[in-house]
Design a protein around this motif. Structure first.
Motif, mmCIF file in Angstrom:
data_model
loop_
_atom_site.group_PDB
_atom_site.id
_atom_site.type_symbol
_atom_site.label_atom_id
_atom_site.label_comp_id
_atom_site.label_asym_id
_atom_site.label_seq_id
_atom_site.Cartn_x
_atom_site.Cartn_y
_atom_site.Cartn_z
ATOM 1 N N THR A 99 -109.219 1.074 -38.323
ATOM 2 C CA THR A 99 -109.143 2.380 -37.667
ATOM 3 C C THR A 99 -109.026 3.482 -38.709
ATOM 4 O O THR A 99 -108.431 3.283 -39.762
ATOM 5 C CB THR A 99 -107.907 2.455 -36.740
ATOM 6 N N LEU A 100 -109.580 4.654 -38.367
ATOM 7 C CA LEU A 100 -109.460 5.838 -39.222
ATOM 8 C C LEU A 100 -108.873 6.962 -38.392
ATOM 9 O O LEU A 100 -109.308 7.211 -37.267
ATOM 10 C CB LEU A 100 -110.832 6.226 -39.768
ATOM 11 N N PHE A 101 -107.854 7.621 -38.925
ATOM 12 C CA PHE A 101 -107.226 8.748 -38.233
ATOM 13 C C PHE A 101 -107.322 9.978 -39.118
ATOM 14 O O PHE A 101 -106.845 9.993 -40.243
ATOM 15 C CB PHE A 101 -105.768 8.425 -37.906
ATOM 16 N N LEU A 102 -107.972 11.019 -38.587
ATOM 17 C CA LEU A 102 -108.158 12.275 -39.313
ATOM 18 C C LEU A 102 -107.241 13.327 -38.678
ATOM 19 O O LEU A 102 -107.530 13.851 -37.604
ATOM 20 C CB LEU A 102 -109.619 12.719 -39.210
ATOM 21 N N PRO A 103 -106.079 13.623 -39.296
ATOM 22 C CA PRO A 103 -105.127 14.569 -38.695
ATOM 23 C C PRO A 103 -105.729 15.958 -38.533
ATOM 24 O O PRO A 103 -106.599 16.366 -39.292
ATOM 25 C CB PRO A 103 -103.971 14.596 -39.703
ATOM 26 N N GLU B 54 -118.422 6.850 -45.306
ATOM 27 C CA GLU B 54 -117.988 6.900 -46.698
ATOM 28 C C GLU B 54 -117.105 5.710 -47.062
ATOM 29 O O GLU B 54 -117.182 5.172 -48.164
ATOM 30 C CB GLU B 54 -117.228 8.205 -46.959
ATOM 31 N N PHE B 55 -116.254 5.287 -46.108
ATOM 32 C CA PHE B 55 -115.324 4.192 -46.383
ATOM 33 C C PHE B 55 -115.807 2.852 -45.836
ATOM 34 O O PHE B 55 -115.039 1.895 -45.758
ATOM 35 C CB PHE B 55 -113.951 4.517 -45.794
ATOM 36 N N SER B 56 -117.068 2.776 -45.442
ATOM 37 C CA SER B 56 -117.594 1.556 -44.810
ATOM 38 C C SER B 56 -117.561 0.347 -45.748
ATOM 39 O O SER B 56 -117.506 -0.800 -45.295
ATOM 40 C CB SER B 56 -119.028 1.791 -44.321
ATOM 41 N N GLN B 57 -117.578 0.600 -47.061
ATOM 42 C CA GLN B 57 -117.579 -0.522 -48.004
ATOM 43 C C GLN B 57 -116.194 -1.138 -48.182
ATOM 44 O O GLN B 57 -116.059 -2.194 -48.799
ATOM 45 C CB GLN B 57 -118.104 -0.069 -49.359
ATOM 46 N N GLY C 178 -107.674 14.796 -50.491
ATOM 47 C CA GLY C 178 -108.764 15.344 -51.297
ATOM 48 C C GLY C 178 -110.088 15.352 -50.583
ATOM 49 O O GLY C 178 -111.147 15.487 -51.206
ATOM 50 N N LEU C 179 -110.072 15.221 -49.235
ATOM 51 C CA LEU C 179 -111.313 15.208 -48.455
ATOM 52 C C LEU C 179 -111.848 16.625 -48.262
ATOM 53 O O LEU C 179 -111.090 17.595 -48.253
ATOM 54 C CB LEU C 179 -111.065 14.596 -47.070
ATOM 55 N N LYS C 180 -113.135 16.733 -48.066
ATOM 56 C CA LYS C 180 -113.731 18.004 -47.684
ATOM 57 C C LYS C 180 -113.437 18.230 -46.208
ATOM 58 O O LYS C 180 -113.615 17.339 -45.387
ATOM 59 C CB LYS C 180 -115.249 17.985 -47.917
ATOM 60 N N LYS C 181 -112.986 19.434 -45.857
ATOM 61 C CA LYS C 181 -112.613 19.710 -44.471
ATOM 62 C C LYS C 181 -113.806 19.661 -43.519
ATOM 63 O O LYS C 181 -113.648 19.513 -42.320
ATOM 64 C CB LYS C 181 -111.933 21.080 -44.372
ATOM 65 N N SER C 182 -115.009 19.790 -44.064
ATOM 66 C CA SER C 182 -116.201 19.786 -43.216
ATOM 67 C C SER C 182 -116.583 18.383 -42.758
ATOM 68 O O SER C 182 -117.399 18.215 -41.852
ATOM 69 C CB SER C 182 -117.382 20.411 -43.967
ATOM 70 N N LEU C 183 -115.977 17.358 -43.361
ATOM 71 C CA LEU C 183 -116.327 15.982 -43.004
ATOM 72 C C LEU C 183 -115.772 15.614 -41.630
ATOM 73 O O LEU C 183 -114.633 15.933 -41.298
ATOM 74 C CB LEU C 183 -115.788 15.003 -44.052
ATOM 75 N N THR C 184 -116.591 14.928 -40.849
ATOM 76 C CA THR C 184 -116.156 14.448 -39.538
ATOM 77 C C THR C 184 -115.681 13.008 -39.659
ATOM 78 O O THR C 184 -115.829 12.373 -40.710
ATOM 79 C CB THR C 184 -117.318 14.513 -38.529
ATOM 80 N N GLU C 185 -115.130 12.474 -38.564
ATOM 81 C CA GLU C 185 -114.697 11.077 -38.576
ATOM 82 C C GLU C 185 -115.879 10.152 -38.828
ATOM 83 O O GLU C 185 -115.754 9.142 -39.520
ATOM 84 C CB GLU C 185 -114.009 10.725 -37.249
ATOM 85 N N ALA C 186 -117.036 10.508 -38.267
ATOM 86 C CA ALA C 186 -118.235 9.686 -38.472
ATOM 87 C C ALA C 186 -118.631 9.679 -39.953
ATOM 88 O O ALA C 186 -119.007 8.634 -40.513
ATOM 89 C CB ALA C 186 -119.382 10.212 -37.614
#
Length: 737
Positions: A595-599, A586-589, A573-581
Motif C-alpha cells: 500500500t502507498l499513502f500520500l498524506p 516510481e516505486f513499482s520495482q 523529497g517528493l515532487k508535490k505534482s506527483l499523484t499516487e499513480a
C-alpha cells in the motif's frame, strides 16, 4: 490441520476513521457468521469466521485516544500486540448498545453508576444538543450573518489571503471596507482550478447573488502551461480553453467592480478560491467551517447540499463540477444556517446522516456485485434514526451465552443487571473465570470518576499538544550573518513538509527554528543534517531541550518498534505534482509493496511532499530503505527512514498540531512543574490497566478475535475521539493479521 482465522483491514493513512455502526457490523459478523443476515464487514475482512473460538471486546471506559498517547509508554502491551488501529467518534451515552445493538431484552437499568442503554431517536434530546460542535461554537439562539463571518484570527488560521501577509504580495484587494451589518449582501463564489507549472491556477470563476442569479461565469486562461486539466473535477478541457482570451487580471477587475463595498463572500473552503484568484477580501462565510465538526474535520459540500438542502450536486453523470452550482449551494447553505439558527441545524444530526449515507453506499456497492435477487442486509438502508437489532438475542437462540462484565452484565435471560464488582481487579478475576465459557464477551474496565474531571483532561490535552510540538520542532545553526534562508528552507524541506520556519536572532549567530508537520520529518532532519554543511555553514541540528523531550529518544525507539509501523517506511523529497499513480509506478520495482499513502493537508486537500510505503514483509521494508538510500547517494532528492506515525496517529497528530497556536521552544525551566498527585496516580493506574488487559489477553484461546475500545468522550467541556485496537490471537500468542 484446523484452519486459523485471519483478519485483514485497510486501516492505513486516512482510511482509519470507523463509525460505531461499522464496529457493530464487525462484531455481529464475528459472532454470528452468515447466520441471521450477518455479512462480512465493509471495512475489514475476517477469513474463516467459523473457526473463531470466540469474540472478546475490552472497553476501557472513560478513556480516549488522548489517554493512549498521553500514556503511550505505559500501554506497553497494547501497542506491541494489536496491529490494526482505528479512530472512533466520541462516544454517546449508549455506547455499549452501539456495539451489540438495541432490543427488547436489553431494558434500561437505573444502576448506581448510571450507565443506561437507550434506543436512538431521530431528533437529539436537548442535553445531547449541548454536546454538538455547532452548539458549542455558536450557542442555540439565532444570530445575524455578521456572527458567522470569519474573524481575523480564523482567516489567518485557515490560510486566507490577508493584507500584509508575506505570501500575498501582488494580490488585488477588493476594497470592500464598509462596515458589515446583518443586512449586508451575500455573494456565492466558486472557482475551478487546473494544475500548471506554477501550481493550481484558476480556469473558471462563478459568482452568484443572494437570489441565486449568476453574475459571473467565466473561463480563464492561465499564464503558465497546464500540466493536468483535472477534467474529472474541474470539467475543463484543452478544447474549452483554446479560444479563451480572458486572463486573471481581467477577472480580478470584474469581481472588484461587481462587489459592493459591504459585500460578504460565501464559499466552501473559500480560502483556496481566493488564493487561486490572488485576491484579498475581508469578510467571508466559509460553509466548511460554519457547519462545525469535531477535531477540525469538515463535511463535503456535496453531502451538505443533500442533507441540508435536499439537492444533488456534483453528480457523477456530469463532466466535472459546475462552479455556479457549487457557489449557489454554498450560498443557500449559509442562508439556511442564518435563517434557521444553530439549534435547528444541530437537530439535523448531520454526523448520523453521514454515517447512514456511507452505509447506504456500501449497500449499493454490495448490490452491484451480487447476483440478481440476492438480498442485502436491511439495516444498511434503514433511516438513520432506526435502532440496530440486538444480535445478543440471536446468540442465545442458538444456545450460546453472551457475557457482559463491568458496570452491567447480561444474565442467562438476556436482561442487563447491575454488577456489584466495582474494582478492575474483581472484574478481571471474574473475566478469567467466565470468558472461557462464553463465545461473546464484553469486559469493561474503568478509571473511576475522579480521573475524568474537565480540568484534568484539559491539562492532558495541553501537555500532549506541547510534547508533540516540541518533538516536531528542530533548531539548526549557527549560520553566517548573511546566510541564504531560501537554501536552508529548501534543504530542510527535503526531509518533509514544514509547518513554520523562523529565524532566531537572539543568539550570537543566527539559527533557524523549524516546525515540521510529521514526526518522521523532524527525526530525519536530526539524523541526516546534524553535522552537515548547509548554506555554507557546518551546523548542529537538535530538538528544543524541554522536559517533554528528555525521553524523546526512548519514545522514538518505541514508535519504531510499534507493531502498527511494522513493514512501513517514510519517504520524503517528493515532487508535490506527483499523484499516487505516479508514485506507484516510481516505486513499482520495490519488492512486496502492498500500500502507498500520500498524506494531504486536511484543510486544503493539497498533497504533501512525503509518503508512506507499506510492505507485506518487514524485511522487504528494510530492503526498500536500502534501495532508496542508494538512489539518494546517486543524486536522488528522496530521503527515507522507518515510519513513526503511519496509521491513524498521523491524522491525530495533524489535528492536535493545528488545534492550537502554541509557540515552540519553551525553555526547560518554564516546564519544570512537577506531576500532580492525581496524574502520578493515573499513570500507575494506566500501567496496571495495561497489565490487566495483558493477563486477560494471554488467557484467551487461540483464534479469538479481541477488540480493545477507548470510547472517547463527548461532553459540554469538549470532545475527544475514541480509539480501537483489534486482532485475532494466534498460536504464537500474538495476532493473525
Amino acid at each position: 490441520q484446523e484452519k486459523s482465522s485471519r483478519l485483514s483491514a485497510a486501516l492505513f493513512g486516512e482510511d482509519c476513521e470507523i463509525s460505531h455502526d461499522q464496529v457493530y457490523e464487525l462484531l455481529k459478523y464475528a459472532a454470528l457468521g452468515k447466520c441471521h443476515n450477518a455479512t462480512q464487514p465493509s471495512w475489514c475482512r475476517i477469513y474463516h469466521q467459523s473457526h473463531l473460538a470466540g469474540v472478546v471486546v475490552i472497553v476501557l471506559h472513560e478513556m480516549s485516544q488522548l489517554h493512549f498517547y498521553k500514556f503511550y509508554l505505559q500501554f506497553k502491551h497494547l501497542r506491541k500486540v494489536f496491529q490494526h488501529r482505528f479512530t472512533l467518534p466520541p462516544s454517546s451515552a449508549n455506547f455499549l448498545a452501539s456495539l451489540y445493538g438495541e432490543g427488547a431484552n436489553l431494558k434500561p437499568q437505573n444502576n448506581a453508576q448510571g450507565l443506561i442503554s437507550t434506543s436512538s431517536e431521530c431528533i437529539p434530546k436537548n442535553s445531547d444538543l449541548q454536546c454538538d460542535p455547532i452548539i458549542r461554537k455558536y450557542g442555540e439562539s439565532k444570530r445575524g450573518l455578521t456572527s458567522y463571518t470569519l474573524t481575523l484570527e480564523e482567516l489567518k488560521k485557515n490560510d486566507y489571503p490577508m493584507k500584509g501577509s508575506p505570501g500575498c504580495k501582488g494580490y488585488m484587494y477588493t476594497e470592500c471596507d464598509q462596515q458589515r451589518t446583518d443586512s449586508s449582501p451575500l455573494f456565492g463564489l466558486d472557482c475551478e482550478m487546473c494544475l500548471t507549472a506554477r501550481g493550481n491556477e484558476v480556469t473558471r470563476v462563478s459568482l452568484v447573488d443572494a437570489q441565486g442569479q449568476c453574475l459571473l461565469n467565466e473561463l480563464v486562461k492561465p499564464e503558465s502551461t497546464i500540466v493536468n486539466y483535472r477534467t474529472r473535477y474541474s470539467g475543463i478541457t484543452r478544447k474549452m480553453l483554446l479560444p479563451v482570451k480572458t486572463r486573471l487580471p481581467d477577472i480580478q477587475s470584474r469581481l472588484k467592480k461587481i462587489l459592493p463595498h459591504d459585500a460578504v463572500l460565501v464559499g466552501h473552503s473559500l480560502n483556496a478560491d481566493l488564493q487561486a484568484l490572488q485576491m484579498i477580501h475581508p469578510s467571508v462565510i466559509d460553509t466548511s467551517l460554519l457547519f462545525a465538526r469535531n477535531e477540525g474535520r469538515r463535511y463535503k459540500l456535496k453531502f451538505l447540499a443533500k442533507a441540508v438542502l435536499g439537492k444533488e450536486i456534483q453528480c457523477e453523470q456530469k463532466l466535472g463540477h459546475d462552479p455556479a452550482e457549487d457557489a449557489r449551494a454554498a450560498l443557500e447553505l449559509a442562508q439556511f444556517f442564518i435563517e434557521q439558527g444553530p439549534a435547528k441545524v444541530a437537530e439535523l444530526n448531520l454526523e448520523m446522516l453521514l454515517t447512514a449515507e456511507r452505509l447506504t453506499e456500501v449497500s449499493q456497492n454490495k448490490s452491484a456485485l451480487q447476483p440478481q435477487g440476492c438480498s442485502v442486509q436491511k439495516q444498511l438502508n434503514d433511516p438513520p434514526h432506526l435502532s440496530k437489532p440486538c444480535f445478543l438475542d440471536c446468540l442465545q437462540v442458538t444456545g450460546q451465552k453472551p457475557l457482559l462484565l463491568g458496570r452491567q452484565e447480561v444474565d442467562s435471560s438476556g436482561l442487563c443487571q447491575s454488577n456489584l464488582s466495582t474494582s478492575n481487579k474483581q472484574i478481571l478475576q471474574r473475566a478469567l473465570e467466565d470468558v472461557p465459557l462464553s463465545t461473546f464477551s464484553i469486559i469493561q474496565f474503568s478509571l473511576g470518576p475522579e480521573y475524568i474531571a474537565s480540568h484534568l483532561l484539559a491539562g492532558f490535552c495541553e501537555k500532549v499538544r506541547s510534547k508533540l510540538t516540541d518533538m516536531l520542532t528542530i533548531y539548526a545553526g549557527p549560520f553566517e550573518e548573511s546566510f541564504c534562508l531560501k537554501s536552508v528552507k529548501k534543504e530542510f524541506r527535503r526531509c518533509g513538509p514544514i509547518q513554520s520556519l523562523t529565524v532566531v536572532t537572539e543568539t550570537y549567530q543566527p539559527y533557524v527554528c523549524i516546525q515540521y508537520e510529521v514526526l518522521e520529518a523532524a527525526q530525519l532532519a536530526v539524523e541526516s543534517l546534524n553535522g552537515a554543511e548547509v548554506a555554507g555553514s557546518w551546523i548542529k541540528v537538535q530538538r528544543p531541550v524541554t522536559v517533554a523531550t528528555l525521553d524523546c529518544d526512548v519514545l522514538i525507539k518505541e514508535l519504531e518498534l510499534d507493531i502498527e509501523n511494522e513493514g512501513v517506511i517514510y519517504v520524503a523529497g517528493l515532487k508535490k505534482s506527483l499523484t499516487e499513480a505516479d508514485l506507484q509506478e516510481e516505486f513499482s520495482q520495490l519488492k512486496d509493496l502492498e500500500t502507498l499513502f500520500l498524506p494531504k493537508d486536511l484543510q486544503s486537500g493539497k498533497h504533501r511532499n512525503c509518503c508512506f510505503l507499506k510492505f507485506q514483509k518487514s524485511q522487504s521494508a528494510v530492503d526498500a530503505l536500502e534501495v532508496i538510500n542508494n538512489w539518494a547517494a546517486k543524486g536522488s532528492k528522496l530521503r527515507s527512514r522507518k515510519a513513526l506515525a503511519s496509521g491513524h496517529l498521523w491524522r491525530w497528530i495533524w489535528q492536535m498540531n493545528h488545534s492550537s497556536g502554541k509557540q515552540v521552544g519553551n525553555s526547560l525551566c518554564e516546564k519544570m512543574a512537577p506531576l500532580s498527585d492525581s496524574e502520578q496516580d493515573l499513570r500507575k493506574k494506566v500501567k496496571k490497566l495495561d497489565q490487566h488487559v495483558k493477563k486477560l489477553y494471554r488467557s484467551l484461546q487461540n483464534n479469538t478475535l479481541c477488540v480493545v475500545l477507548f470510547p472517547g468522550m463527548n461532553s459540554i467541556h469538549g470532545s475527544q475521539s475514541g480509539l480501537g485496537l483489534m486482532g485475532i490471537k494466534d498460536d504464537g500468542g500474538s495476532n493473525a493479521c
